[in-house]
Design a protein around this motif. Sequence first.
Motif, PDB file in Angstrom:
ATOM      1  N   UNK A  26       0.833  -1.209   0.000  1.00 48.52           N
ATOM      2  CA  UNK A  26       0.000   0.000   0.000  1.00 48.52           C
ATOM      3  C   UNK A  26       0.869   1.261   0.000  1.00 48.52           C
ATOM      4  N   UNK A  27       2.082   1.134   0.552  1.00 52.73           N
ATOM      5  CA  UNK A  27       3.008   2.281   0.581  1.00 52.73           C
ATOM      6  C   UNK A  27       3.783   2.417  -0.740  1.00 52.73           C
ATOM      7  N   UNK A  28       3.521   1.506  -1.700  1.00 49.32           N
ATOM      8  CA  UNK A  28       4.137   1.625  -3.024  1.00 49.32           C
ATOM      9  C   UNK A  28       5.278   0.669  -3.298  1.00 49.32           C
ATOM     10  N   UNK A  29       5.531  -0.274  -2.394  1.00 52.13           N
ATOM     11  CA  UNK A  29       6.616  -1.245  -2.620  1.00 52.13           C
ATOM     12  C   UNK A  29       6.155  -2.363  -3.559  1.00 52.13           C
ATOM     13  N   UNK A  30       7.114  -2.948  -4.270  1.00 51.49           N
ATOM     14  CA  UNK A  30       6.885  -4.229  -4.946  1.00 51.49           C
ATOM     15  C   UNK A  30       7.246  -5.293  -3.903  1.00 51.49           C
TER      16      UNK A  30
END
Length: 246
Positions: A26-30
């Motif tokens: 949700x924080x943008x990590x893969x």
Amino acid sequence: MQKGRIALVTGAGRGIGKAIAKRLAAAGCYVIVNYNGSREAAEQAVEEIRAEGGEAEAFQCNVASYEAAEAMINAIVEQHGGIDILVNNAGITRDTLLMRMSEEDFDLVLSTNLKGAFNCTKFASKYMMKKRYGRIINISSVSGVMGNAGQANYSASKAGIIGLTKSVARELAGRNITANAIAPGFIDTDMTAVLGDNIKEKVTENIPMKRFGKPEDIAETAAFLADDNASYITGQVIAVDGGMSM
Ligand code: NAP
């Protein structure tokens, strides 16, 4: 958090690991959702992340195996060009009193909980050092800080995690890599579901917040430590335990 950071969360098909994987996505990590035996659960976690617009894949590996951990990290780096965040979450319990504890139960818990974290940290940090960036987050336990009757093996592994974290933090600080531990108290997952109602009641009496924590409580702390902005926090053990260990 910078978008597209590559995060490996071990034991992420269920429980605390799954909550961390979802929160980092949700924080943008893969996110690489590692699992050992729970393939369906890991695939379900990946589906849930994708349904929420995140990016993830499942990866089978028994982290207790030095060779398998090396192969997993190398495969991740080959495919994604690096590894920025490592969350050593995989863990098991084999609770019994010391007098009844078998050598096998001691070795199995130590090799999964402590050696598993060593294995992944060793291989991932090699690439973090090259990139001069990294966030290592190790899931310890209140048992590793306070001890717990019936958990000599588990407590030893979780105290070991704290020593590992602090040594790694000292070794890697100069390369812009942080290493921190989270010490959860009692959290509602499969691991604590096996406790009888009377034990749960007794435990709850000793928690100032008078309740078990949620996997999401740990995930929030992991996301905080994984953030680019947490760059000056290293070698710390953060208790997330409703006040139990104070
Ligand atoms: P859980 O629901 O029992 O999940 C354990 C996870 O660890 C599963 O995803 C499992 O994957 C994975 N795992 C076990 N052995 C593995 C191996 N050899 N290789 C890779 N993955 C492995 O437990 P949890 O409560 O979420 O616990 C997660 C972490 O938090 C553990 O380190 C635990 O010690 C710690 N912790 C939990 C609590 C609590 O109250 N729940 C408190 C303090 C600390 P598979 O199912 O695929 O095998």
